[in-house]
Motif scaffolding. Structure first.
Motif, PDB file in Angstrom:
ATOM      1  N   ALA A 249       0.819  -1.211   0.000  1.00 58.11           N
ATOM      2  CA  ALA A 249       0.000   0.000   0.000  1.00 58.11           C
ATOM      3  C   ALA A 249       0.852   1.260   0.000  1.00 58.11           C
ATOM      4  CB  ALA A 249      -0.944  -0.016   1.201  1.00 58.11           C
ATOM      5  N   THR A 252       1.814   1.768  -3.716  1.00 54.86           N
ATOM      6  CA  THR A 252       0.755   1.983  -4.697  1.00 54.86           C
ATOM      7  C   THR A 252      -0.216   3.090  -4.300  1.00 54.86           C
ATOM      8  OG1 THR A 252      -0.699   0.350  -3.662  1.00 54.86           O
ATOM      9  CG2 THR A 252       0.865  -0.452  -5.324  1.00 54.86           C
ATOM     10  N   HIS A 253      -0.219   3.487  -3.029  1.00 52.18           N
ATOM     11  CA  HIS A 253      -1.185   4.454  -2.488  1.00 52.18           C
ATOM     12  C   HIS A 253      -2.610   3.902  -2.528  1.00 52.18           C
ATOM     13  CE1 HIS A 253       2.046   7.250  -2.312  1.00 52.18           C
ATOM     14  NE2 HIS A 253       2.161   7.380  -3.616  1.00 52.18           N
ATOM     15  N   TYR A 254      -2.738   2.605  -2.696  1.00 53.98           N
ATOM     16  CA  TYR A 254      -4.050   1.973  -2.717  1.00 53.98           C
ATOM     17  C   TYR A 254      -4.269   1.262  -1.392  1.00 53.98           C
ATOM     18  CZ  TYR A 254      -7.698  -1.400  -3.927  1.00 53.98           C
ATOM     19  OH  TYR A 254      -8.837  -2.162  -3.934  1.00 53.98           O
ATOM     20  N   ASP A 257      -4.251  -2.616  -0.947  1.00 57.78           N
ATOM     21  CA  ASP A 257      -3.057  -3.446  -1.082  1.00 57.78           C
ATOM     22  C   ASP A 257      -2.488  -3.760   0.297  1.00 57.78           C
ATOM     23  OD1 ASP A 257      -3.021  -3.863  -3.811  1.00 57.78           O
ATOM     24  OD2 ASP A 257      -1.910  -2.034  -4.238  1.00 57.78           O
ATOM     25  N   HIS A 386     -16.913  -0.851  -5.749  1.00 57.35           N
ATOM     26  CA  HIS A 386     -15.484  -0.655  -5.988  1.00 57.35           C
ATOM     27  C   HIS A 386     -15.093  -0.878  -7.442  1.00 57.35           C
ATOM     28  CE1 HIS A 386     -11.431   0.006  -4.807  1.00 57.35           C
ATOM     29  NE2 HIS A 386     -11.036  -1.243  -4.875  1.00 57.35           N
ATOM     30  N   ASP A 389     -13.869   2.335  -8.920  1.00 53.60           N
ATOM     31  CA  ASP A 389     -12.560   2.904  -8.549  1.00 53.60           C
ATOM     32  C   ASP A 389     -11.589   1.784  -8.190  1.00 53.60           C
ATOM     33  OD1 ASP A 389     -14.287   2.608  -6.147  1.00 53.60           O
ATOM     34  OD2 ASP A 389     -12.528   3.334  -5.068  1.00 53.60           O
ATOM     35  N   ARG A 391      -8.814  -0.585  -7.484  1.00 47.19           N
ATOM     36  CA  ARG A 391      -7.367  -0.537  -7.300  1.00 47.19           C
ATOM     37  C   ARG A 391      -6.767   0.863  -7.336  1.00 47.19           C
ATOM     38  NH1 ARG A 391      -4.684  -4.192  -6.140  1.00 47.19           N
ATOM     39  NH2 ARG A 391      -2.858  -2.941  -6.623  1.00 47.19           N
ATOM     40  N   PHE A 392      -7.564   1.923  -7.123  1.00 51.26           N
ATOM     41  CA  PHE A 392      -6.889   3.209  -6.998  1.00 51.26           C
ATOM     42  C   PHE A 392      -7.499   4.123  -5.944  1.00 51.26           C
ATOM     43  CE2 PHE A 392      -9.982   4.189 -10.343  1.00 51.26           C
ATOM     44  CZ  PHE A 392     -10.440   5.444  -9.989  1.00 51.26           C
ATOM     45  N   SER A 393      -8.753   3.981  -5.585  1.00 51.38           N
ATOM     46  CA  SER A 393      -9.298   4.849  -4.544  1.00 51.38           C
ATOM     47  C   SER A 393      -9.886   4.002  -3.423  1.00 51.38           C
ATOM     48  CB  SER A 393     -10.333   5.808  -5.138  1.00 51.38           C
ATOM     49  OG  SER A 393     -10.521   6.931  -4.299  1.00 51.38           O
TER      50      SER A 393
END
Length: 667
Positions: A249, A252-254, A257, A386, A389, A391-393
């Protein structure tokens, strides 16, 4: 026998019938509601709050006996990965919600998750306790013990509706169906030997049950690492196997993760302490189980599980020599931890949701406003949204979908009750301060970055500010919001991360130069200016890494280490000059004597003077403000020395957006 007793019993029975919650429904027909919310988890209760506040006819149907029943079992090892940060140094409720990942939205300042837990990573048992408190305190309309097994759509002269049938063959007729069932069904992959695999949903959580065992875990998500973390101190070794490399995480900033709280097995792998991670397709292997005990020393033991290659090329970094096959050891257990999927089985053909194109089809396919494609009047709430969005938000977590639920409710209010999207009307002179307030406080923009954005409708002397609109639905903005875009255009405010892959712990990871703000890697505000609404075609053809189509003008605010975008030179001045270009006016504030001089010497004084001083609302000069004015003039002079243009080219050239050669102020 007292003769009054039968009459008393009859009176009580009549009173009970009259007090029945179903008194407005025909006894032989289905129960009828304007809105049915399926599921009393966090998203279902959140929608219940908004429907209750709007005084709508609704019911929440829950198959279990209390809200949030998913969290009675999951996560299996009982530690939530949604943070509960109580101390932020701020008393601002909206700002604090940026760091409170478990509370639901309400007008009650006391209905926060910190009332039931003060742990940074709370125990899972505390979430149902909080949800029960939320439901009871707000008096939400929940019917427990209603297990819906079939959903079908009905067409009538009055329009489309949905009929929900429960375990007792009772029907609920709903004009609008809001599905908040979450993800309950474990994801399964069929391959040779999959019958020998244990599921995450049924494994033992007692580490002693894994003592001195070799364990193979299929998957490398949080449930897989949570399982490995739990048994790490008792096993001989743990191997983790999946098609994708591990995604952390912090890289990736996700938020979905792998989180640092679960990743100790990475240390033991990298330090060569027996445990390991390997990439390869599950379908590329087979698992066999030894049935009989061998008699010779070193022979295979009964019950051992062996992994064999079916396609050697499908397993990365493997030698073709069988004696160097990484998974050649016998395993005592193989555990599948590959996530969950949406339950499509309860929908018949008339109401069936389509499978999403991403997430291996595990989620429903939805419009940008979370309505099922080809199922009008059926909306999805919570984790299952989900797919929009993926895998990104943060749409799969409470701190993300509590805001998308609010957006869905605003869509419902517009479509079914003709109530426009809530907006705030202000003089244009307050545009800069309103934007600064939102980017420094707003939690919905902050958590649902690149998904929800504030839309500013420019109207000349004033503007309208709409909060947290689904930006992928901009082409349908007028119909969804009830607001029209004028010839002055609109500005969309979003948060986003940088698109360039970097070493997020390296020395060059951050950017502090406002002139290179477009190269910011960490979360930062970005403003998009359009003179007209983007079209459906433009939305489809936008660059793959962009959340919005190419704008006429764009402005990125440089990332800030403490997420405080209020620095006069680095943040405020570049933003103000960008707004000047969008509006073709001067948004600076002036003292009364400056307005007096400009009114005498210019055909059209600055907007602040028009809306302030000339209406008797100017700010008089005083010694107290003299130093402040001097600092403002000095900062402006530094920017002016650079020329009007250098603030823009670095983050406009890459976008193809144009910029005027000057402010063209008509003074």
């Amino acid at each position: 026998m007292d003769l009054k007793l039968p009459w008393l019993v009859l009176f009580i029975l009549i009173g009970c019938i009259e007090c029945s919650p179903d008194d407005n429904h025909h006894p032989s027909g289905p129960r009828r509601y304007e809105y049915c919310v399926l599921g009393a988890g966090p998203s279902g209760l959140q929608m219940g709050y908004f429907l209750s506040k709007a005084k709508r006819d609704y019911v929440i149907l829950e198959r279990n006996s209390r809200p949030g029943s998913f969290f009675n079992k999951y996560p299996r090892h009982r530690k939530l990965i949604s943070i509960n940060k109580i101390y932020t140094g701020s008393q601002n409720r909206e700002f604090n919600m940026r760091h409170d990942w478990n509370s639901l939205l309400s007008d009650r300042a006391d209905l926060l998750f910190k009332q039931v837990s003060r742990d940074f990573f709370p125990h899972a048992d505390t979430l149902p306790v909080y949800l029960s408190m939320f439901e009871k305190e707000l008096g939400l309309k929940v019917r427990y013990g209603v297990d819906i097994g079939r959903i079908r759509a009905m067409l009538s002269p009055s329009g489309r509706s949905y009929v929900l049938t429960d375990q007792h063959e009772s029907d609920y007729n709903c004009s609008v169906l809001l599905v908040a069932t979450g993800l309950w069904d474990p994801q399964k992959v069929e391959f040779v030997g999959s019958e020998f695999v244990e599921g995450y949903d049924s494994i033992s959580t007692d580490p002693e049950d894994y003592k001195d065992q070799t364990v193979l875990i299929l998957g490398k998500g949080n449930s897989a690492f949570e399982t490995a973390q739990n048994i790490l101190g008792r096993t001989k070794l743990v191997h983790m196997y999946s098609a994708s490399p591990i995604r952390l995480a912090w890289q990736t900033h996700y938020v979905g993760d792998v989180r640092a709280v679960n990743n100790e097995v990475i240390d033991t792998y990298q330090l060569k302490s027996l445990d390991g991670l390997l990439e390869g397709s599950v379908e590329a292997v087979s698992i066999t189980k030894v049935k009989d005990q061998g008699r010779r020393p070193g022979s295979k033991k009964k019950g051992e599980l062996y992994v064999q290659r079916r396609d050697p090329k499908a397993i990365n970094s493997e030698s073709h020599a069988e004696d160097n096959f990484s998974l050649r050891l016998p395993y005592d257990r193989v555990i599948s931890c590959i996530g969950f999927r949406f339950n499509f089985s309860i929908f018949d053909r008339s109401a069936r949701l389509m499978n999403s194109d991403n997430a291996r089809g595990r989620l429903p396919k939805l419009t940008a406003w979370y309505e099922g494609e080809k199922t009008p009047g059926l909306f999805v709430l919570g984790t299952a949204t989900h797919s929009r969005d993926y895998r990104f938000s943060a749409g799969s977590f409470i701190h993300g979908f509590r805001y998308t639920v609010r957006s869905i409710h605003r869509v419902l209010e517009r479509r079914y009750h003709s109530n426009p999207w809530q907006s705030t009307k202000m003089p244009t002179t307050q545009l800069l301060s309103q934007i600064l307030k939102r980017i420094n406080e707003a939690s919905g923009l902050y958590q649902m970055f690149e998904v929800l954005g504030d839309v500013i409708l420019l109207r000349g002397s004033h503007f309208e500010y709409l909060e947290e609109f689904p930006i992928q639905a901009l082409p349908q903005f007028s119909s969804l919001s009830g607001h029209e875009v004028s010839h002055h255009g609109l500005i969309v405010v979003v948060f986003q991360y940088g698109k360039k892959k970097i070493d997020y712990l390296g020395r060059a990871r951050s950017n502090t130069d406002w002139m290179n703000a477009w190269h910011s890697s960490f979360l930062h505000p970005v403003l998009y200016y359009y003179d007209t609404l983007p079209t459906v075609e433009e939305m489809k053809l936008r660059p793959s890494s962009w959340s919005l189509p190419r704008p006429k003008l764009v402005h990125a605010m440089v990332e800030d280490f403490i997420t405080d975008w209020s620095a006069p030179i680095s943040h405020i001045q570049p933003l103000r000059r960008f707004l000047d270009h969008c509006l073709q006016t001067d948004l600076r504030t002036f003292y009364a004597d400056s307005c007096f001089r400009l009114s005498l010497t210019h055909r059209k004084p600055p907007l602040f003077c028009q809306q302030g001083y000339l209406k008797g609302q100017g700010v008089p000069r005083s010694s107290e403000w003299a130093s402040v004015q001097h600092q403002e003039i000095s900062a402006s002079a530094k920017l002016d020395a650079l020329g009007a243009e250098p603030a823009y080219p670095n983050f406009l050239a890459q976008t193809g957006a144009s910029i005027s050669s000057g402010q063209k102020l008509d003074f």
